[in-house]
Scaffold this motif. Structure first.
Motif, PDB file in Angstrom:
ATOM      1  N   PRO A 122       1.290   2.630 -11.536  1.00  0.00           N
ATOM      2  CA  PRO A 122      -0.013   2.967 -10.978  1.00  0.00           C
ATOM      3  C   PRO A 122      -0.538   1.885 -10.053  1.00  0.00           C
ATOM      4  O   PRO A 122      -0.353   0.697 -10.319  1.00  0.00           O
ATOM      5  CB  PRO A 122      -0.907   3.091 -12.217  1.00  0.00           C
TER       6      PRO A 122
ATOM      7  N   TYR B  29       3.497  -1.156  -4.880  1.00  0.00           N
ATOM      8  CA  TYR B  29       3.711   0.117  -5.556  1.00  0.00           C
ATOM      9  C   TYR B  29       5.191   0.243  -5.905  1.00  0.00           C
ATOM     10  O   TYR B  29       6.052   0.137  -5.041  1.00  0.00           O
ATOM     11  CB  TYR B  29       3.299   1.258  -4.634  1.00  0.00           C
TER      12      TYR B  29
ATOM     13  N   CYS C  76      -3.918   7.334  -3.698  1.00  0.00           N
ATOM     14  CA  CYS C  76      -2.685   7.015  -4.408  1.00  0.00           C
ATOM     15  C   CYS C  76      -1.467   7.437  -3.603  1.00  0.00           C
ATOM     16  O   CYS C  76      -0.492   6.678  -3.478  1.00  0.00           O
ATOM     17  CB  CYS C  76      -2.696   7.708  -5.772  1.00  0.00           C
TER      18      CYS C  76
ATOM     19  N   GLU D  69      -0.352   8.807  -9.994  1.00  0.00           N
ATOM     20  CA  GLU D  69       0.937   8.517  -9.377  1.00  0.00           C
ATOM     21  C   GLU D  69       1.956   9.620  -9.652  1.00  0.00           C
ATOM     22  O   GLU D  69       2.947   9.742  -8.914  1.00  0.00           O
ATOM     23  CB  GLU D  69       1.468   7.148  -9.826  1.00  0.00           C
TER      24      GLU D  69
END
Length: 299
Positions: free
Chosen positions: A17, A32, A58, A257
């Protein structure tokens, strides 16, 4: 880094996340950790509407981590700039690859100008994630025509306008991928009938566009998330989160995510023969809720 609330309750997923920026401090510098290979979107431009928060934010982080030039679109410049700054801080090599464009997705003139501006900045549009939308809780008997129209224009008309303009201004002659946002609308959407009606329209829009535009190499799909731990569910409190989790066969709510990963897959070449479909991300809810008590979820 400060963990998201749900990270304390669940096992790690295949993707890591992203961390929300602190209200008065800098965003996390954590990169990420995507399940997809690095550089998957190198040289490609993907538009993310509603990119200033939630699922759009995201998805923008994951796309940028995979090499994409990301065009963030939304109504609030400050939110868009905050996300662009986050990405630039985490990925110094991406500085200049992320753009922001303020646009009311319900306004046809603004949408046409927005797509033209993005093409001037990035020279191409390979993907579009129609994530922008909004609704408010209300029973059908209490929804005014003004309120109904506002939600339908936001969720349905905006999706149509962005899809059409991306197709007309670029994808018709170059191909591309469009991913639309639905919701858990199967069995109706009691308490938010305006949004359910709009999302149902997006479903048939997705299928129609896939049929009409497939010859041009344009794929059109949708994602339909169930309960996802975004800002709205966080604000609803632990009780609402636990109730939502109990209704899921997997006995938990989803993570942002997990939606982003589905969007990335649909935009990628791995889904090259997938079009006109809706991918549900709902922990098995569409498959059915068990009528009796089963073992507690382990993940």
């Amino acid at each position: 880094r400060k963990p998201l609330r749900h990270e304390k309750m669940t096992q790690p997923s295949t993707t890591s996340p992203i961390t929300k920026p602190e209200p008065d401090g800098p965003a996390s510098k954590t990169r990420y950790r995507s399940a997809f290979r690095p550089g998957l979107f190198e040289g490609q431009t993907v538009i993310v509407t509603g990119g200033g928060s939630g699922l759009g934010r995201c998805a923008a982080h994951e796309l940028a981590s995979l090499g994409a030039h990301v065009a963030l679109v939304g109504r609030q410049a400050a939110k868009l700039e905050a996300v662009a700054s986050e990405i630039s801080a985490i990925y110094p090599e991406r500085v200049g690859d992320v753009s922001t464009t303020v646009c009311d997705i319900r306004d046809e003139v603004e949408v046409k100008a927005c797509i033209a501006t993005i093409l001037q900045k990035h020279s191409r549009i390979n993907g579009l994630f129609n994530c922008a939308g909004g609704q408010f809780p209300a029973k059908l008997r209490d929804i005014s025509l003004k309120g109904w129209d506002a939600v339908v224009r936001n969720n349905l008309h905006g999706t149509f306008l962005f899809s059409r303009e991306c197709y007309v201004q670029w994808m018709e002659h170059h191909g591309g991928s469009i991913v639309n946002m639905l919701a858990d609308i199967w069995g109706g959407l009691p308490g938010m009938g305006h949004s359910g009606a709009a999302r149902g329209g997006v479903l048939t829009l997705t299928e129609t566009a896939a049929c009409e535009w497939g010859y041009a190499g344009v794929r059109v799909n949708a994602v339909a998330p169930g309960p996802i731990l975004t800002e709205n569910l966080e604000r609803a409190g632990a009780g609402a989160q636990e109730a939502a989790a109990r209704a899921m066969p997997m006995k938990r709510v989803g993570r942002p995510e997990e939606v982003a990963a589905a969007v990335v897959w649909l935009c990628s070449g791995a889904a090259g023969f997938v079009t006109g479909t809706t991918l549900t991300i709902d922990g098995g809810k569409l498959a059915g809720t068990p009528p009796f008590q089963v073992k507690a979820g382990r993940r």
